[in-house]
Design an enzyme around this catalytic site. Structure first.
Site, short mmCIF file in Angstrom:
data_model
loop_
_atom_site.label_atom_id
_atom_site.label_comp_id
_atom_site.label_asym_id
_atom_site.label_seq_id
_atom_site.Cartn_x
_atom_site.Cartn_y
_atom_site.Cartn_z
CD GLU A 43 -2.75 1.38 2.41
OE1 GLU A 43 -3.63 2.26 2.41
OE2 GLU A 43 -2.56 0.62 3.38
CD GLU A 68 2.26 8.07 5.38
OE1 GLU A 68 2.58 9.26 5.20
OE2 GLU A 68 1.27 7.53 4.84
CG ASP A 95 8.69 10.76 -2.19
OD1 ASP A 95 8.01 10.34 -3.17
OD2 ASP A 95 8.71 11.95 -1.86
CG ASP A 117 -1.93 15.22 -1.32
OD1 ASP A 117 -2.78 15.94 -1.89
OD2 ASP A 117 -1.01 15.70 -0.64
CE LYS A 121 -2.47 25.80 -5.24
NZ LYS A 121 -1.41 26.70 -4.67
CB THR A 193 -8.83 3.53 4.85
OG1 THR A 193 -9.67 4.61 4.40
CG2 THR A 193 -8.43 2.68 3.65
#
Length: 214
Positions: A43, A68, A95, A117, A121, A193
């Site tokens: 994940e 994470e 990352d 996330d 933009k 989740t």
């Protein structure tokens, strides 16, 4: 929203037996990390770890790695693991952009992306975990019939993800729903989740797609 830093999080992660340090050194040899050689699911952006922990407990015949980036978030998952250790689950603090440096070709069977996330933009579109750039990375590490499963309540991000897959020469959608919890087929065996539970309780429809190679 600014992520709250938790003092001591970095040290706790460094000391934890549940967090893999220098993950790039295990590239091509991840099966050696686990007590049993089994399919490997990861994940990316696992948050506080509820999904990974529940999934690993429900499927002991699969090995799991939760990735994470933020140590203060990962710390919560480590604390949960200390309460109920699982032999088929470890965590990595890294990352997401580096996944192809950590996993070898065909080393991963499935990738989960949950409530990622949205990077709203337009100039940040390449940072979205369902962008064409990230699917190129997934293509490098998944087995030939590997899958990517993506869930979100963000309709704009989901529409973007669908468009990226429809434009791909490599990937297509094998399943898609815009209301997961009212789709009996795709919701079968679904593990929620923290965000999913929160948003669904607010009557936000949860979208999900599964992608595989053409």
């Amino acid at each position: 929203m600014r992520l709250r830093n938790i003092p001591g999080a970095d040290a706790a992660i460094t000391e934890s037996v549940y967090c893999i340090k220098s993950p790039e050194t295990h590239k091509g040899h991840w099966q050696e990390v686990f007590p049993s050689q089994q399919p490997l699911h990861i994940e990316i952006g696992m948050g506080k770890g509820r999904f990974m922990i529940d999934l690993a407990a429900a499927h002991p015949d699969i090995n799991y790695l939760g990735i994470e980036r933020y140590s203060s978030v990962l710390l919560r998952a480590l604390q949960k693991m200390e309460e109920n250790p699982l032999p088929n689950l470890f965590f990595i603090c890294m990352d997401a952009a580096d996944v192809a440096e950590v996993f070898d070709h065909g080393e991963v069977n499935r990738i989960y992306l949950n409530f990622s996330d949205p990077w709203p933009k337009a100039r940040h579109a390449r940072r979205r975990l369902t962008s064409a750039e990230y699917f190129k990375r997934y293509d490098q590490i998944l087995i030939p019939d590997g899958q990517v499963e993506f869930k979100t309540d963000n309709r704009a991000l989901f529409d973007f993800s669908v468009e990226e897959l429809e434009a791909s020469d490599i990937w297509n959608m094998t399943a898609c729903t815009y209301d997961l919890h009212n789709d009996a087929t795709m919701n079968s065996g679904n593990i929620m989740t923290e965000y999913e539970e929160k948003f669904s309780s607010m009557n936000h429809p949860i979208c999900k797609l599964i992608a595989g190679r053409k």
